[in-house]
Design a protein around this motif. Structure first.
Motif, PDB file in Angstrom:
ATOM      1  N   MET A   1     109.882  85.500  -6.316  1.00 53.24           N
ATOM      2  CA  MET A   1     110.602  86.693  -6.689  1.00 53.24           C
ATOM      3  C   MET A   1     110.258  87.061  -8.123  1.00 53.24           C
ATOM      4  SD  MET A   1     114.351  86.416  -4.999  1.00 53.24           S
ATOM      5  CE  MET A   1     114.587  84.707  -5.396  1.00 53.24           C
ATOM      6  N   PRO A   2     110.207  88.344  -8.431  1.00 49.97           N
ATOM      7  CA  PRO A   2     109.902  88.758  -9.791  1.00 49.97           C
ATOM      8  C   PRO A   2     110.939  88.223 -10.772  1.00 49.97           C
ATOM      9  CG  PRO A   2     109.824  90.633  -8.282  1.00 49.97           C
ATOM     10  CD  PRO A   2     110.363  89.474  -7.522  1.00 49.97           C
TER      11      PRO A   2
ATOM     12  N   HIS B   1     109.592  91.439   7.702  1.00 51.70           N
ATOM     13  CA  HIS B   1     108.925  91.636   6.416  1.00 51.70           C
ATOM     14  C   HIS B   1     107.921  92.754   6.621  1.00 51.70           C
ATOM     15  CE1 HIS B   1     105.826  90.141   3.275  1.00 51.70           C
ATOM     16  NE2 HIS B   1     106.542  91.141   2.821  1.00 51.70           N
TER      17      HIS B   1
ATOM     18  N   GLY C   1     106.131  94.753   0.747  1.00 52.96           N
ATOM     19  CA  GLY C   1     106.833  94.550  -0.502  1.00 52.96           C
ATOM     20  C   GLY C   1     106.884  93.113  -0.961  1.00 52.96           C
ATOM     21  N   VAL C   2     107.747  92.900  -1.929  1.00 57.36           N
ATOM     22  CA  VAL C   2     107.881  91.607  -2.584  1.00 57.36           C
ATOM     23  C   VAL C   2     109.286  91.069  -2.342  1.00 57.36           C
ATOM     24  CG1 VAL C   2     106.187  92.168  -4.370  1.00 57.36           C
ATOM     25  CG2 VAL C   2     108.586  92.710  -4.748  1.00 57.36           C
TER      26      VAL C   2
ATOM     27  N   TYR D   1     113.110  91.516   1.214  1.00 55.06           N
ATOM     28  CA  TYR D   1     111.915  92.117   0.620  1.00 55.06           C
ATOM     29  C   TYR D   1     112.180  93.590   0.324  1.00 55.06           C
ATOM     30  CZ  TYR D   1     109.367  88.014   2.190  1.00 55.06           C
ATOM     31  OH  TYR D   1     108.933  86.722   2.379  1.00 55.06           O
TER      32      TYR D   1
ATOM     33  N   ALA E   1     107.644  97.085  -4.240  1.00 59.97           N
ATOM     34  CA  ALA E   1     107.555  96.741  -5.661  1.00 59.97           C
ATOM     35  C   ALA E   1     107.926  97.915  -6.555  1.00 59.97           C
ATOM     36  CB  ALA E   1     106.148  96.245  -5.986  1.00 59.97           C
TER      37      ALA E   1
END
Length: 118
Positions: free
Chosen positions: A1-2, A50, A53-54, A65, A68
């Motif tokens: 994860m960011p 999913h 995306g992230v 998800y 981004a």
């Protein structure tokens, strides 16, 4: 994860996301994206799987998800779920600088709300 991303999932949201993903045959995988329009600027859309995306949040065996390019819009929000005998739905619990509409599934940041664009 960011790093620094702060979308949170309530326990009831995590449980419902897990249930929907399992029913759809994609256990533990859920996609959230934002669609423009509705009673505020952004409306949430949740779908099992999913899609792209992230990863932005994890709870109770579920990974959520999102695209981004929408991470900044999701920062500081909490995704909740409310259900009763007549149905249920996901709600956005606003953070600082965020306005949520009466239905709870749409929000705006700062002055970008419906009232500001009309």
């Amino acid at each position: 994860m960011p790093k620094g991303h702060s979308l949170r999932l309530s326990a009831s949201a995590a449980a419902e996301l897990g249930r929907q993903a399992a029913v759809a045959g994609t256990p533990g995988l859920v996609h959230l994206d934002l669609v423009e329009g509705g009673c505020e600027r952004w409306t949430i859309r949740v779908r099992p799987g999913h899609l792209a995306g992230v990863p932005i949040a994890r709870a109770d065996g579920v990974t959520l998800y999102a695209p981004a390019e929408q991470l900044e819009l999701l920062t500081g929000l909490t995704l909740d779920y409310r259900g009763d005998l007549s149905g249920g739905g996901f709600l956005v619990l606003p953070g600082e600088g965020v306005v949520s509409c009466a239905c709870g599934s749409a929000f705006s940041r700062g002055k970008e709300g419906r009232q500001a664009t009309q």
